[in-house]
Design an enzyme around this catalytic site. Structure first.
Site, mmCIF file in Angstrom:
data_model
loop_
_atom_site.group_PDB
_atom_site.id
_atom_site.type_symbol
_atom_site.label_atom_id
_atom_site.label_comp_id
_atom_site.label_asym_id
_atom_site.label_seq_id
_atom_site.Cartn_x
_atom_site.Cartn_y
_atom_site.Cartn_z
ATOM 1 N N LYS A 173 -31.971 -70.119 -0.302
ATOM 2 C CA LYS A 173 -33.082 -69.327 -0.793
ATOM 3 C C LYS A 173 -32.579 -68.080 -1.317
ATOM 4 C CE LYS A 173 -35.758 -66.160 1.923
ATOM 5 N NZ LYS A 173 -36.023 -65.328 0.547
ATOM 6 N N GLU A 248 -23.601 -62.736 7.992
ATOM 7 C CA GLU A 248 -22.862 -61.771 7.358
ATOM 8 C C GLU A 248 -23.928 -60.573 7.235
ATOM 9 O OE1 GLU A 248 -19.813 -61.553 6.453
ATOM 10 O OE2 GLU A 248 -19.065 -63.482 6.878
ATOM 11 N N CYS A 282 -22.500 -54.035 1.052
ATOM 12 C CA CYS A 282 -22.486 -54.118 2.549
ATOM 13 C C CYS A 282 -21.302 -53.647 3.218
ATOM 14 C CB CYS A 282 -22.434 -55.790 2.922
ATOM 15 S SG CYS A 282 -21.024 -56.518 2.103
ATOM 16 N N GLU A 379 -27.553 -47.808 8.374
ATOM 17 C CA GLU A 379 -27.117 -48.220 6.983
ATOM 18 C C GLU A 379 -28.249 -47.876 6.020
ATOM 19 O OE1 GLU A 379 -27.242 -52.510 6.087
ATOM 20 O OE2 GLU A 379 -25.471 -52.097 4.889
#
Ligand code: NAD
Length: 487
Positions: A173, A248, A282, A379
């Site tokens: 996806k 992840e 990331c 974040e």
């Protein structure tokens, strides 16, 4: 407007619905995307399941699988300019970065192509006479892959490469934010000659398409990259099919600079660490932890560099920082910056959301010494650096590990013993010593804590897409003995 299609069971098809993709640099709709919901997801998983057990893929040798992966690698390299431009157009990641990254993505497919015929079983020294026992390594099954918008061709290569090398089939996806490069990549999968159903690529929204995919009873493993919130929902979905997961996730990675460091090198690495990919990375080194005597000099040099960065159209090779991928992300970054300033953070540079079209946000530095603020814990996934200073090595380590995340870290020092000490004591999956952002297909990558579990890259990633089967064979001609007497 460009129109894109799904790739399911070897066919390109429109989705159950459609949605518009917006150009991050202008805010204008530029393409129509197919939207998969439950029916499309079912077709894709059924196709992957049939291909796994019934089709030519199931009978193919490992070397043949490797050859198909080599062909795919070549096609990715040949088509890099088209893929790079689409990724830039649809996500705003600057063309300089997409061009370099996609050329390197081909080497991930090559690495896993070479591993396809090196996945070995084993023969066990079993503790019984007249018995041979061996382990076969088989593909884990149908893999559901989910990726976020940033670096989709890269984040999918680290999943598709080892999964196909291991003999799995998959449904990928693409992110609903900027799916164009992966939908285009599907053409290369077809051209490379993978049998139908082996690779299926679609896109749709998390709550509908993503949920249907990760709950599907015929999915055996879920390889997910994204944020912790969506990861929690994915793990909850997997309570239905009990699929294994690799996650992840995000980071709030420390970038530690000691006074003895080569400051020119550290400043450059910090700029790359937080402003590359407009901070949507990331591994962004988003917490600068700097030894107090060099703080002022370092910040002055960093501010000068940040203010000299060329902000512009992502399609311009000269641009160094482009727009964020979505308006939602731009607003999220600004909200966190304003909340941090209200909590006492001092704005060194940036921090003002520009008016006008496009999702731009300026490189921003927040001095957070002596305060506690969201900017040290959350974040941003944007071009925002938070700064803290320290006096002792112990304090530096405490600040570095003061996070629920644990993806990456950087340490700049000329003291070799200290570099080794930090590599042992930092709680993160990657430690870069006097460097930052280096990656390779040969090196495993993954996080601690809220940054997830599982490792992508390297040899072990292939094994994660396999499971063992234990086979017992009696080598005795004697008939099976009376069942009520234990041997
Ligand atoms: P996100 O978590 O919102 O979305 C990621 C993907 O998950 C999207 O495809 C989305 O559609 C899907 N999703 C959302 N809800 C779902 C659900 N209920 N079921 C199934 N799928 C669902 O992430 P994002 O905002 O698109 O991306 C940013 C995040 O990704 C950041 O946290 C970033 O650090 C992380 N990231 C991690 C890595 C890594 O390798 N560790 C790499 C890149 C990005």
């Amino acid at each position: 407007m460009r129109r894109f299609q799904h790739y399911i069971a070897g066919q390109f098809a429109d989705g159950e619905a459609r949605f518009e993709s917006l150009d991050p640099a202008t805010g204008a709709a530029w393409a129509e995307m197919p939207e998969a919901r439950e029916a499309d997801v079912n077709s894709a998983v059924e196709a992957a399941h049939s291909a796994l057990y019934d089709g030519p893929w199931a009978r193919m040798t490992a070397s043949e699988r490797g050859r198909l992966l080599y062909r795919l690698a070549d096609l990715v390299a040949e088509n890099a300019p088209v893929l790079a431009e689409l990724e830039t157009r649809d996500t705003g990641k600057i063309i300089r970065e997409t061009s370099a990254q996609i050329a390197y993505v081909a080497s991930y497919y090559r690495y896993y192509a070479g591993l396809a015929d090196k996945i070995e079983g084993s023969f066990l020294p079993i503790d019984k006479p007249d018995m041979d026992v061996w382990l076969r390594r088989e593909p884990v099954g149908v893999v559901a892959m989910i990726v976020p918008w940033n670096s989709q061709l890269f984040l999918s290569a680290v999943k598709i490469g080892p999964a196909l090398a291991a003999g799995c089939t998959l449904v990928l996806k693409a992110s609903e934010d900027g799916p164009a490069p992966l939908l285009e990549f599907a053409r290369l999968v077809k051209e490379a000659g993978f049998p139908e159903g082996v690779v299926n690529i679609l896109t749709g929204f998390g709550a509908s398409c993503g949920a249907a995919l990760t709950r599907h009873p015929k999915v055996a493993h879920i390889a997910f990259t994204g944020g912790p919130e969506a990861a929690r929902r994915v793990v909850a979905n997997s309570a239905d099919n009990l699929a294994s997961t690799s996650l992840e996730l995000g980071g709030k990675s420390p970038f530690i600079v000691f006074a003895d460091a080569d400051l020119t090198s550290a400043v450059n690495a910090q700029v790359a660490g937080i402003f590359a990919a407009t901070g949507q990375s990331c591994v962004a080194g988003s917490r600068l932890i700097i030894e107090r005597p060099v703080k002022d000099e370092f910040l002055a040099r960093l501010k000068a560099k940040a203010e000299a960065i060329r902000i512009g159209s992502p399609l311009d090779m000269a641009t160094e920082v482009g727009p964020l991928a979505t308006r939602r992300q731009q607003e999220h970054v600004d909200r966190l910056v304003q909340a941090s300033v209200s909590a006492g953070a001092r704005l060194v540079t940036g921090g003002v959301k520009p008016e006008g079209p496009g999702n731009y946000y300026p490189p921003t530095i927040l001095d957070c010494d002596g305060i506690s603020s969201l900017s040290l814990t959350e974040e941003f996934f944007g071009p925002v650096l938070s700064v803290q200073s320290f006096e002792t090595e112990a304090e530096a380590l405490r600040l570095a590990n003061d996070t629920r995340y644990g993806l990456a870290s950087g340490v700049f020092t000329q003291n070799l013993a200290r570099a080794h000490r930090f590599s042992r004591q930092i709680r993160a999956g990657v430690v870069w010593l006097n460097t930052y952002r280096a990656v390779s297909p040969i090196a495993p990558f993954g996080g601690y804590g809220l940054s997830g579990h599982g490792r992508e890259g390297g040899l072990s990633a292939v094994l994660d897409y396999t499971r063992t089967k234990t086979v017992w064979l009696t080598t005795s001609d004697a008939p099976f003995p009376d069942p009520f007497v234990m041997r």
